[in-house]
Design an enzyme around this catalytic site. Structure first.
Site, PDB file in Angstrom:
ATOM      1  N   CYS A 246       0.868  -1.189   0.000  1.00  0.00           N
ATOM      2  CA  CYS A 246       0.000   0.000   0.000  1.00  0.00           C
ATOM      3  C   CYS A 246       0.904   1.239   0.000  1.00  0.00           C
ATOM      4  CB  CYS A 246      -0.961  -0.020   1.182  1.00  0.00           C
ATOM      5  SG  CYS A 246      -0.170  -0.161   2.801  1.00  0.00           S
ATOM      6  N   ARG A 251      -2.151  -0.816   5.423  1.00  0.00           N
ATOM      7  CA  ARG A 251      -3.366  -1.348   4.799  1.00  0.00           C
ATOM      8  C   ARG A 251      -3.101  -2.723   4.191  1.00  0.00           C
ATOM      9  NH1 ARG A 251      -4.873   3.875   1.190  1.00  0.00           N
ATOM     10  NH2 ARG A 251      -2.620   4.138   1.349  1.00  0.00           N
TER      11      ARG A 251
END
Lengths: 288, 147
Positions: A246, A251
């Site tokens: 990410c 994430r």
């Protein structure tokens, strides 16, 4: 309870635990509940009784190098929050357990496998009107002996990603579509996203991380629904080596959890250097 | 002398002097508790909000509106769609309480990096970017009026 999670068909349902179970084990001396959030104000505003906070900025990162804490730092952290190697750690947090899975992933670098994510995270706990407290618990320090951090199995570095790319390996970009396309960096007055160039690693499939979540209660989607997204739509092969990334690896730790535990992908690594490294590095290819 | 509104300068000075993380958090939580007073009224905006009002990079999905006042200043309104976005809520309250009704020239001078003395220098990169996005949008509204 646990059976509802098992009914969803996950490859490793033992990676998840229900809010009901946690509520029934708040006084279990062999369970340590850990809250890890994107918003640092949430824990002090109220948390699950007995839960300790693990903050990624202060607790999980080396203060000087761009790296995670080392063995000694991990042992000190575990001692401070009163955890022994045998204890079950239940992680939960805000933003659909985004940071909880990040903490979970870092803990796996040190082999603390007796760990679970509370399905639905903080939002589900609150939605069920369960108890929150501002009282910060204090636990007796423990002696925790950790192995050296093992970066080989679930963590990927830049050069490894480059080799993976060159052999056309599976990559999953879990950022927003605007970040994936590179559009975001071009928008006027946007804050600096920490990268010189916008776009994605060539060949990466775009699957925004939150697609794995039921938006109404923050729980994970069923295995069938997840399989449709990752394997059906994107054609990812669960038997192939896979790297998720990410912006800084937080994430993508969520997607790493989904692929490894819920869908049973055999070889998934998280590239925590992610776009802040790849998008700034000299000589690395990108795609828009 | 300061080139930013005095109220904001005072808040920055007060928050900047806090060295204890817990004390800072308590103050910011108390500030976030006043968020209803700055929430956008229905005669200004209703959901779904226009993307133009969305604060860039804010993971808590903050939105900003500026309503022209008879004296030429702006009244700011906000919404934060993530009910757990306490930091974003605190930022919005601070901005309304210190910048609404202030001279546009001064509001336009407010730098987005005020988030660091307010929230602490060790705030995460993503959180800092989101909060700066709210400030940027507030500042942008003032700059638009100034032409």
């Amino acid at each position: 309870m646990a059976s509802q999670i098992e009914e969803r068909g996950y490859a490793h349902p033992e990676g998840l635990i229900a809010t009901e179970w946690v509520a029934a084990h708040l006084n279990d001396s062999q369970v340590r509940v850990v809250e890890s959030n994107e918003d640092p104000l949430l824990y002090p505003s109220g948390h699950i009784p007995g839960a300790v906070q693990v903050d990624w900025t202060h607790d999980l990162n080396d203060p000087l190098r761009r790296d995670y804490l080392n063995r000694a730092g991990f042992e000190a952290l575990m001692s401070r929050i009163g955890v022994t190697p045998e204890m079950l750690i239940v992680f939960y947090g805000d933003k659909n357990n985004w940071w909880a899975t990040y903490a979970f992933w870092v803990f796996q670098l040190f082999g603390h496998s007796n760990a679970k994510i509370m399905d639905g995270g903080r939002a589900k706990w609150e939605k069920e009107s369960r108890e929150l407290t501002r009282e910060v618990p204090s636990f007796a320090t423990t002696q925790y002996t950790a192995p050296e951090r093992d970066d080989r199995v679930i963590r990927a570095f830049r050069e490894q990603v480059l080799k993976h790319l060159e052999k056309q390996g599976q990559l999953v970009d879990v950022r927003s579509p605007a970040e994936y396309s590179g559009e975001k960096l071009h928008m006027p007055e946007y804050p600096q996203e920490g990268a010189l160039r916008g776009g994605h690693i060539p060949g990466a499939k775009s699957v925004p991380w939150a697609r794995a979540i039921n938006p109404d209660d923050g729980t994970f989607k069923s295995a069938e629904e997840l399989r449709q997204i990752y394997e059906g739509e994107q054609g990812l092969n669960p038997q192939a080596e896979t790297i998720a990334y990410c912006r800084i690896g937080e994430r993508s730790s969520h997607t790493w959890f989904v692929l490894k535990y819920l869908l049973g992908f055999s070889d998934v690594r998280n590239y925590d250097g992610s776009w802040t490294e790849w998008g700034n590095s000299v000589g690395l290819p990108i795609e828009r | 002398m300061t080139d930013i509104p005095e109220k904001l300068a005072d808040v920055i000075a007060d928050m900047g002097s806090i060295t204890d993380r817990n004390e800072r958090a308590e103050l910011l939580i108390e500030t976030a508790d006043r968020f209803d007073s700055v929430r956008v009224p229905s005669d200004v905006a209703t959901k779904p909000y226009a993307e133009a009002n969305r604060a860039p990079a804010c993971e808590s999905e903050a939105f900003v509106w500026a309503v022209d006042q008879p004296d030429g200043t702006l009244k700011y309104y906000f919404d934060v769609l993530n009910p757990q976005g306490l930091s974003a809520m605190a930022m919005c309250v601070i901005l309304d309480e210190t910048l609404s009704g202030q001279p546009l020239e001064q509001v336009a001078e407010v730098k987005s990096d005020i988030v660091f003395p307010l929230f602490g220098k060790d705030i995460s990169m993503g959180k800092g970017a989101g909060l700066m996005g709210i400030v940027t949008l507030v500042q942008h509204e003032a700059k638009k009026r100034l032409g």
